[in-house]
Design a protein around this motif. Structure first.
Motif, PDB file in Angstrom:
ATOM      1  N   TYR A 139      22.277  14.238  13.004  1.00 30.87           N
ATOM      2  CA  TYR A 139      21.757  14.673  11.709  1.00 30.87           C
ATOM      3  C   TYR A 139      20.396  14.022  11.504  1.00 30.87           C
ATOM      4  O   TYR A 139      20.223  12.811  11.720  1.00 30.87           O
ATOM      5  N   SER A 140      19.420  14.813  11.089  1.00 29.64           N
ATOM      6  CA  SER A 140      18.104  14.268  10.784  1.00 29.64           C
ATOM      7  C   SER A 140      17.537  14.944   9.553  1.00 29.64           C
ATOM      8  O   SER A 140      17.907  16.077   9.213  1.00 29.64           O
ATOM      9  N   ALA A 141      16.642  14.261   8.883  1.00 29.66           N
ATOM     10  CA  ALA A 141      16.015  14.798   7.680  1.00 29.66           C
ATOM     11  C   ALA A 141      14.629  14.190   7.534  1.00 29.66           C
ATOM     12  O   ALA A 141      14.407  13.025   7.887  1.00 29.66           O
ATOM     13  N   PRO A 142      13.670  14.960   7.000  1.00 34.51           N
ATOM     14  CA  PRO A 142      12.316  14.429   6.813  1.00 34.51           C
ATOM     15  C   PRO A 142      12.228  13.537   5.578  1.00 34.51           C
ATOM     16  O   PRO A 142      12.848  13.805   4.550  1.00 34.51           O
ATOM     17  N   VAL A 143      11.458  12.490   5.704  1.00 31.48           N
ATOM     18  CA  VAL A 143      11.195  11.557   4.607  1.00 31.48           C
ATOM     19  C   VAL A 143       9.707  11.261   4.600  1.00 31.48           C
ATOM     20  O   VAL A 143       9.100  11.079   5.658  1.00 31.48           O
ATOM     21  N   THR A 144       9.116  11.224   3.428  1.00 31.48           N
ATOM     22  CA  THR A 144       7.699  10.863   3.284  1.00 31.48           C
ATOM     23  C   THR A 144       7.592   9.500   2.623  1.00 31.48           C
ATOM     24  O   THR A 144       8.177   9.269   1.553  1.00 31.48           O
ATOM     25  N   ILE A 145       6.873   8.598   3.276  1.00 29.82           N
ATOM     26  CA  ILE A 145       6.644   7.260   2.737  1.00 29.82           C
ATOM     27  C   ILE A 145       5.145   7.110   2.501  1.00 29.82           C
ATOM     28  O   ILE A 145       4.334   7.401   3.376  1.00 29.82           O
ATOM     29  N   SER A 146       4.783   6.671   1.306  1.00 28.52           N
ATOM     30  CA  SER A 146       3.360   6.553   0.971  1.00 28.52           C
ATOM     31  C   SER A 146       3.097   5.253   0.219  1.00 28.52           C
ATOM     32  O   SER A 146       3.996   4.666  -0.388  1.00 28.52           O
ATOM     33  N   VAL A 147       1.851   4.824   0.263  1.00 21.75           N
ATOM     34  CA  VAL A 147       1.424   3.635  -0.461  1.00 21.75           C
ATOM     35  C   VAL A 147       0.235   4.020  -1.326  1.00 21.75           C
ATOM     36  O   VAL A 147      -0.628   4.810  -0.914  1.00 21.75           O
ATOM     37  N   GLU A 148       0.200   3.507  -2.543  1.00 23.87           N
ATOM     38  CA  GLU A 148      -0.869   3.827  -3.480  1.00 23.87           C
ATOM     39  C   GLU A 148      -1.385   2.557  -4.135  1.00 23.87           C
ATOM     40  O   GLU A 148      -0.605   1.644  -4.431  1.00 23.87           O
ATOM     41  N   SER A 149      -2.688   2.519  -4.349  1.00 24.62           N
ATOM     42  CA  SER A 149      -3.315   1.420  -5.077  1.00 24.62           C
ATOM     43  C   SER A 149      -4.625   1.923  -5.670  1.00 24.62           C
ATOM     44  O   SER A 149      -5.381   2.638  -4.996  1.00 24.62           O
ATOM     45  N   PRO A 150      -4.925   1.565  -6.916  1.00 24.16           N
ATOM     46  CA  PRO A 150      -6.213   1.960  -7.496  1.00 24.16           C
ATOM     47  C   PRO A 150      -7.400   1.316  -6.781  1.00 24.16           C
ATOM     48  O   PRO A 150      -8.541   1.756  -6.952  1.00 24.16           O
TER      49      PRO A 150
END
Length: 395
Positions: A139-150
């Motif tokens: 079983y596999s599934a897509p995941v999005t990981i992001s980082v944000e900073s002003p």
């Protein structure tokens, strides 16, 4: 709160120790200003259905020259079937999820002492909890990981798309964790403080097995940044001529499911290093030589680290297939503070007396807790500690 959620919360709270245990030991050499460039990567997102779960990592690297004021990590799990796999990112600042019946997004705000300075990397643990019973197909599934900073000046490296995978395959699953080196350790007195040119410290590596088979024999290799060298010999390691690479092997050692091999090596910062500076491109990598069948009886001696009183048994010196090799290597930096004017502390000429005690003190209870935290998702909770037996200063 459901039982599953309570269980995940307790696991994740402990896993925080693994990512943040060293943050309070010394002040990093942060550059002035807040503008910077953050980059995100991930590792350890594949696991066997033969375990209850594992710890994956979201790695936030500061590639700029400033330290941002605020940093947010976002993990989009909207496409993950939580009847098969549950993802729970955690860190000290908390990671609240959307209030939907099925959470879709976790948002973590890093605490100020967790925000990486120039050249540093902070690793946020992501718990992968196996919910599938009797899995027969991957079983596999897509995941999005992001980082944000002003304060981020380049958003081209702020997001990564990965697949999380649960596989019915059995196997070993080595993972590696090594924190940045920030703290001076005096091996005679046990004193600690900011790491400066000429000082000694300890690089501490954790090699853990999150697979459903036991590891039979392991090799782990350290590479230090330029300007840092190994100061004392460990009987299980061989060293390069420049004293920046250590290849360590224990072909008889068995690392069972849920166990972690904890190993610390003394290092010294060169007197001529211009500080403050972050010395980058250090790393630790591990590989298994083989495996033992699930349920195999293992002698107590086989689970003890190699010493001068143990016999090394012959094992085929070939790389063994690993369920998830993406987390078999971890980078680290050596953070050197500005010289306070009194010169370096330890240097490479330390006397042998007191080194053993100093090394164990440097590893400390915090690292032991980090190792245990890695495996609260497993049934066994034993930590294997490797420290030099009869250290010998380099010639």
């Amino acid at each position: 709160m459901t039982f599953r959620t309570r269980r995940a919360a307790s696991l994740a709270t402990a896993a925080l120790l693994a990512s943040g245990v060293f943050t309070g030991l010394s002040a990093p050499a942060h550059a002035a200003g807040t503008e910077t460039d953050l980059a995100i990567t991930a590792a350890g997102t594949r696991l066997t259905s033969g375990v209850e779960g594992k710890v994956a990592w979201a790695k936030i690297a500061n590639q700029g020259e400033g330290t941002p004021g605020k940093v947010f990590l976002k993990v989009d799990i909207s496409k993950v079937d939580d009847s098969k796999l549950v993802l729970e990112p955690y860190q000290e600042g908390g990671c609240p999820a959307t209030a939907d019946a099925k959470p879709k997004l976790h948002v973590c705000e890093l605490d100020a002492d967790e925000i990486p300075g120039p050249g540093e990397t902070i690793e946020v643990p992501i718990l992968l909890l196996n919910q599938a019973k009797g899995l027969t197909e991957p079983y596999s599934a897509p995941v999005t990981i992001s980082v944000e900073s002003p304060d981020d000046t380049d958003d081209s490296n702020n997001s990564v798309d990965i697949n999380v995978e649960l596989t019915p395959e059995s196997g070993v699953d080595l993972g590696v964790y090594v924190p940045d080196v920030k703290t001076r350790v005096d091996f005679e007195t046990g004193d600690e403080g900011p790491l400066r040119p000429g000082d000694t410290s300890v690089v501490v590596g954790l090699v853990f097995n999150q697979g459903d088979l036991a590891v039979k024999g392991v090799k782990w290799t350290y590479r230090l940044p330029e300007g840092v060298t190994f100061t004392f010999d460990d009987e299980v390691c061989t060293y390069s001529a420049d004293r920046r690479t250590a290849v360590c092997e224990d072909k008889a050692l068995v690392i069972e499911t849920g166990d972690v091999l904890l190993h610390g090596l003394p290092v010294a910062v060169d007197d001529g290093v211009e500080a403050p500076v972050t010395l980058k491109e250090g790393w630790l990598e591990a590989e298994a030589f083989g495996s033992l069948p699930a349920g195999a009886r293992v002698s107590q001696q086989a689970t003890r680290p190699l010493s001068d009183r143990a016999e090394v048994r012959a094992v085929e010196d070939t790389e063994y297939a690993d369920i998830d090799p993406s987390d078999n290597k971890d980078d680290f930096a050596v953070i050197v503070a500005a010289d306070a004017g009194g010169g370096g502390g330890g240097g490479g000429g330390l006397p042998v007396t007191g080194v053993q005690a100093g090394l164990i003190g440097a590893i400390g209870a915090g690292v032991l807790l980090a190792g245990v935290a890695m495996f609260l998702v497993a049934r066994r909770r034993r930590v294997v500690v490797v420290a030099p037996g009869d250290e010998k200063p380099d010639a």
